[in-house]
Scaffold this motif. Structure first.
Motif, PDB file in Angstrom:
ATOM      1  N   GLU A  28      22.850  -0.253 -78.153  1.00 54.28           N
ATOM      2  CA  GLU A  28      21.474  -0.157 -77.456  1.00 54.28           C
ATOM      3  C   GLU A  28      20.206  -0.256 -78.186  1.00 54.28           C
ATOM      4  N   ASN A  29      20.269   0.691 -79.285  1.00 51.28           N
ATOM      5  CA  ASN A  29      19.058   0.889 -80.093  1.00 51.28           C
ATOM      6  C   ASN A  29      18.997  -0.105 -81.184  1.00 51.28           C
ATOM      7  N   ASN A  30      19.906  -0.574 -81.756  1.00 49.21           N
ATOM      8  CA  ASN A  30      20.037  -1.311 -83.173  1.00 49.21           C
ATOM      9  C   ASN A  30      20.902  -2.640 -82.692  1.00 49.21           C
ATOM     10  N   LYS A  31      20.147  -3.703 -82.799  1.00 49.97           N
ATOM     11  CA  LYS A  31      20.776  -5.069 -82.380  1.00 49.97           C
ATOM     12  C   LYS A  31      21.792  -5.697 -83.641  1.00 49.97           C
ATOM     13  N   ALA A 539      14.707  -6.606 -87.869  1.00 47.34           N
ATOM     14  CA  ALA A 539      15.982  -6.388 -87.034  1.00 47.34           C
ATOM     15  C   ALA A 539      16.465  -4.908 -87.983  1.00 47.34           C
ATOM     16  N   GLN A 540      16.023  -4.653 -89.295  1.00 40.31           N
ATOM     17  CA  GLN A 540      16.380  -3.630 -90.207  1.00 40.31           C
ATOM     18  C   GLN A 540      15.800  -2.212 -89.679  1.00 40.31           C
ATOM     19  N   TYR A 541      14.656  -2.547 -89.247  1.00 36.54           N
ATOM     20  CA  TYR A 541      13.964  -1.203 -88.820  1.00 36.54           C
ATOM     21  C   TYR A 541      14.610  -0.110 -88.342  1.00 36.54           C
ATOM     22  N   PRO A 542      15.471  -0.175 -87.202  1.00 36.78           N
ATOM     23  CA  PRO A 542      16.353   0.940 -86.844  1.00 36.78           C
ATOM     24  C   PRO A 542      17.157   1.706 -87.639  1.00 36.78           C
ATOM     25  N   ASP A 543      17.580   0.808 -88.682  1.00 39.93           N
ATOM     26  CA  ASP A 543      18.405   1.312 -89.816  1.00 39.93           C
ATOM     27  C   ASP A 543      17.774   2.485 -90.477  1.00 39.93           C
ATOM     28  N   PHE A 544      16.465   1.858 -90.877  1.00 40.93           N
ATOM     29  CA  PHE A 544      15.631   2.811 -91.718  1.00 40.93           C
ATOM     30  C   PHE A 544      15.159   4.144 -90.928  1.00 40.93           C
TER      31      PHE A 544
END
Ligand code: ARG
Length: 614
Positions: A28-31, A539-544
């Motif tokens: 849901e939060n990390n594509k 796209a990487q922002y949620p990982d950070f």
């Protein structure tokens, strides 16, 4: 380019292959997790290991030419030669709508994903979530208490407090972004013998008028004066000790009451006098602090402080320590010998019966746990206090509180050369004022631009604060750094003004394009390399955001924001919005808008106020 996959399938963007369910994936939060789930379940099939474990081992290749997802085969701990295995698995790989290719490179397997599909899913998601983009709910139901800033009344607000304020606010924001409930607590230094001294000083030099006018400055002036007096007259120290003892006991004599009666709003008996005076010092100082913190966009849920720890808690702490046989007497004082842990000795009660800094910290920790039942408690304090906090945690452990494992010291290094140009700043307000002035000077150098800024004063304030904050958060917390007045205000290089500029520039694209954002774009118009690189970064922002919860290092987010800004400025060299065919302009506008939202979210996570114009 897209090996083993036909163009027709890719253009549809309505994948029919269901996403495999892999534990730990946050679809849901990390594509990117959708794409990773395919890779993880594929490798699980090849290796016989669990997809969940594999998911956690997936990496983002440093170089985007190596695809979007990579795995180091040795980390899987499978039998055989890693590069051979990599080659075998490449043979077995078959592409689908999500994962378009797999290549071996030494010990690594690299996967290329369907970037336009990612772009499609991602832009859709950001359009829906806006300010929430990047956040997740992994901490739902958990509570974090973040103690930060914690200046000392009547003393300078020094660089250590500034760092604690900036880093602490970040620690709190990161928890919020990961779904935790957070409580920001300011633990003022407002108790102890020095405050007995301040009270003695107030009787000699204090006036109610000045106290009301500028409490922080007035109390500081008194503190400086009375400290000078002490150098000449040692007996003042005895008075201070005696006063503090009375403050702790809550017993002052009547003559004190007469002397300070102007300050007493109401009192029932002599016993409460010192505390009423104290409350006034505190309340007025807190009022003032609140204004200054507001400038930094910081709000505390609780203003606590050493004076707020009850005698009862302190006594209960001492009782437990006695019971557990941890206390020793030494010259009438009570101490805890922690030498066997290489933590020296902690004095918890002076020979006149008064408490110390560490005593109150023990009492405060107990009170906080009872009140909040926190899942994590952070002490954001300079590394000069490493020993103090180690002692505190060791003592709490010896007392048998198993929640001590939830307590963490978030430490940081020193700042050199923060004395301002005038060399006078001792309060946060002065620091911010001088920052604003300097920033204003820099802005005036570009006359044309400056004349277009509507509210230069406010803009200078915000950019100036961003400059200070980004400088502070650019390296690992523990590193010392030197305050560089000119460097941090530059609009070029890795500075706060640069980030604000990147954000404002994105906002101006939206303002100047002449049409509204349309979420239904033709994704295939975003197939240039610099557009796909942008999608990749966004796209990487949620990982950070998730990663920052483990490291609690603001520099990870600063680095991310810098990279995103660089990628944006590269794209802006060739991918224009103005003057383009409408469909192309619409697609690019949506892409830049997603970058603006993401950069803005990152800046807010860092505690900055993103500027729309500058
Ligand atoms: N007021 C202290 C100082 O300025 C910092 C407080 C740190 N927090 C704590 N729980 N001891 O040094």
């Amino acid at each position: 380019l897209l090996t083993g996959f036909s163009a027709g399938d890719i253009m549809s963007f309505n994948p029919v292959t269901p996403i495999p369910q892999v534990g730990g994936a946050d679809l849901e939060n990390n594509k990117l997790d959708s794409f990773r789930s395919f890779v993880a379940s594929m490798i699980a099939e090849f290796s016989g290991k669990s997809a969940e474990d594999i998911l956690a081992l997936l990496e983002v290749p440093k170089n985007s030419d190596h695809g979007n997802i990579a795995i180091a085969i040795p980390k899987l701990r499978v039998q055989g030669n890693p590069s051979q295995i990599a080659k075998q698995w490449v043979e077995k790989f078959s592409p689908n709508e999500y994962i378009t290719s797999c290549t071996a490179s030494g010990h690594y397997l690299n996967f290329e994903i369907n970037k336009l599909l990612l772009a499609n899913i991602l832009l859709d998601d950001i359009y829906k979530r806006k300010e929430k983009y990047g956040t997740n709910q992994s901490g739902a139901g958990k509570k974090a208490l973040v103690e930060f800033s914690s200046p000392n009344i009547a003393k300078p607000f020094h660089a250590g407090h500034l760092r604690s304020t900036i880093i602490g606010n970040f620690v709190k924001n990161v928890h919020d972004a990961n779904g935790w409930e957070t409580i920001g607590l300011n633990y003022l230094g407002d108790w102890g013998k020095q405050y007995g001294l301040l009270a003695v000083g107030f009787e000699k030099y204090g006036t109610e008028r000045e106290l009301l006018n500028n409490p922080i400055k007035h109390l500081y002036d008194i503190y400086v004066k009375i400290n000078k007096d002490v150098d000449e007259d040692e007996t003042i120290n005895d008075q201070a000790r005696a006063y503090f003892k009375k403050m702790e006991e809550g017993t002052l004599t009547f003559s004190y009451i007469i002397y300070i009666k102007n300050l007493i709003i109401s009192y029932s008996s002599g016993d409460e006098t010192s505390l009423i005076l104290w409350k006034k010092f505190r309340d007025l100082s807190i009022e003032k602090y609140k204004d200054t913190y507001a400038r930094l966009n910081i709000n505390f849920d609780v203003y606590s402080g050493e004076s707020q720890v009850s005698n009862e808690s302190n006594n209960r702490a001492l009782d437990i320590l006695k019971e557990k046989n941890i206390l020793k007497e030494s010259d009438g004082a009570l101490i805890i010998d922690l030498k066997q842990y290489k933590l020296d000795i902690a004095v918890v009660q002076k020979n006149d019966g008064t408490t110390l800094y560490i005593t109150r910290d023990i009492g405060a920790a107990m009170e906080r746990y009872e009140k909040y039942k926190f899942d994590a408690m952070y002490y954001v304090v300079a590394s000069q206090q490493d020993l103090h906090l180690k002692q505190l945690f060791k003592i709490l452990a010896l007392m048998g509180f198993e929640w001590v494992d939830r307590c963490k010291h978030i430490n940081f290094g020193m700042v050199n050369g923060m004395s301002t140009r005038k060399g006078t700043a001792v309060f946060l307000d002065d620091i911010l004022e001088q920052t604003k002035e300097s920033m204003h000077e820099v802005m005036r150098q570009n006359e044309k631009k400056y004349s277009q800024v509507e509210n230069p004063d406010q803009v200078a304030d915000i950019i100036g604060i961003s400059a200070v904050m980004i400088q502070d958060m650019s390296a690992k917390r523990i590193r010392n750094y030197t305050f560089k007045w000119d460097r941090m205000f530059s609009f070029e290089g890795d500075t706060g003004p640069y980030l604000q500029y990147a954000h404002a520039r994105l906002c101006s694209i939206e303002r100047n394009c002449g049409f509204e954002i349309n979420p239904n774009i033709d994704i295939s118009l975003l197939s240039e390399k610099s557009a796909l690189d942008l999608i990749d970064m966004v796209a990487q922002y949620p990982d950070f955001v998730k990663g920052a919860l483990n490291t609690l290092e603001p520099c990870t987010i600063v680095t991310y924001a810098m990279k995103l800004s660089h990628t944006v400025s590269v794209a802006l060299e060739t991918l224009w919005v103005l003057g383009q065919e409408h469909k192309i302009a619409e697609a690019r506008l949506l892409m830049y808008w997603a970058c603006r939202i993401t950069l803005g979210n990152a800046l807010k996570l860092l505690g900055l106020t993103p500027l729309e114009r500058m």
